[in-house]
Design a protein around this motif. Structure first.
Motif, short mmCIF file in Angstrom:
data_model
loop_
_atom_site.label_atom_id
_atom_site.label_comp_id
_atom_site.label_asym_id
_atom_site.label_seq_id
_atom_site.Cartn_x
_atom_site.Cartn_y
_atom_site.Cartn_z
N THR A 170 0.96 -1.22 -0.06
CA THR A 170 0.02 0.10 0.08
C THR A 170 0.89 1.37 -0.07
OG1 THR A 170 -0.25 -0.06 2.44
CG2 THR A 170 -1.82 -1.14 1.30
N VAL A 171 1.39 1.62 -1.11
CA VAL A 171 2.42 2.77 -1.15
C VAL A 171 1.85 4.14 -0.85
CG1 VAL A 171 3.89 3.73 -2.80
CG2 VAL A 171 3.71 1.41 -2.62
N GLN A 172 0.76 4.48 -1.27
CA GLN A 172 0.15 5.74 -1.15
C GLN A 172 -0.03 5.97 0.40
OE1 GLN A 172 -2.41 5.94 -4.54
NE2 GLN A 172 -1.66 8.03 -4.99
N PRO A 173 -0.80 5.22 0.94
CA PRO A 173 -1.25 5.33 2.53
C PRO A 173 -0.03 5.28 3.35
CG PRO A 173 -2.73 3.91 1.64
CD PRO A 173 -1.81 3.95 0.47
N ALA A 174 0.97 4.41 2.78
CA ALA A 174 2.29 4.15 3.75
C ALA A 174 3.05 5.44 3.46
CB ALA A 174 3.04 2.99 3.12
N ALA A 175 3.22 5.94 2.52
CA ALA A 175 3.84 7.24 1.96
C ALA A 175 3.35 8.26 2.75
CB ALA A 175 4.00 7.55 0.67
N PHE A 176 1.88 8.41 2.86
CA PHE A 176 1.25 9.45 3.53
C PHE A 176 1.62 9.26 5.25
CE2 PHE A 176 -2.17 11.31 6.13
CZ PHE A 176 -2.19 12.64 5.58
#
Length: 177
Positions: free
Chosen positions: A67-73
């Motif tokens: 989950t790149v986007q949630p983890a990046a956020f």
């Protein structure tokens, strides 16, 4: 889009290294959290437990690409919070070990900048998520990112050694007078 995968891996490795350092030294982590004087005393232990787990979880999610986007956020929020906590203490005139990656580094404005750059890198992953790479390509990217991270750490260490060598040289010069 390979650049975004490299950014993803670098942010992940940075978080995994920091989280691993804190897990190895739980007492030092509690002391480090207390030194910042940001968290209420009643939340020191829970924060010291949750912080490394969060860093490891976010790093693992980024590294695996689950989950790149949630983890990046989450990485943006975490690095921005670190930059704020360090800035507040520097503005208060305080100086102490940052407690990052096993300690040994005193808070300074460079550390604030590093956290802001990491937050910006993570934000770029939210805005421009990387495409999936094949397994072989991902291994190559991880190897390159790891080499880059170790090279950056080597440069920071070399700078710290040079500063210490200058201090030793000044002490030796003073003592021979």
């Amino acid at each position: 889009m390979v650049l975004m995968v490299v950014v993803q891996v670098v942010v992940a490795v940075r978080l995994l290294a920091a989280g691993a350092g804190m897990v190895r030294e739980p007492t030092a982590t509690r002391i480090a959290v207390a030194r910042y004087r940001i968290v209420p005393v009643s939340l020191l232990v829970p924060t010291a437990v949750v912080l490394p787990v969060a860093e490891l979880a976010i790093g693992a999610l980024l590294l695996t690409g689950v989950t790149v986007q949630p983890a990046a956020f989450a990485a943006v929020v975490l690095h921005a919070a670190f930059a704020m906590a360090i800035s507040v203490n520097l503005l208060r005139g305080r100086s102490f070990d940052c407690g990052c990656r096993g300690g040994g580094r005193v808070i300074d404005w460079t550390l604030v900048l590093q956290n802001l750059v990491a937050a910006a890198a993570a934000a770029s992953l939210v805005a421009f998520p990387p495409t999936r790479l094949s397994g072989t390509d991902m291994v190559a990217v991880i190897m390159l990112a790891t080499i880059a991270a170790f090279s950056a750490r080597l440069l920071v260490t070399a700078r710290q050694v040079a500063v210490l060598a200058g201090r030793v040289d000044r002490l030796m010069t003073r003592s021979s007078i």
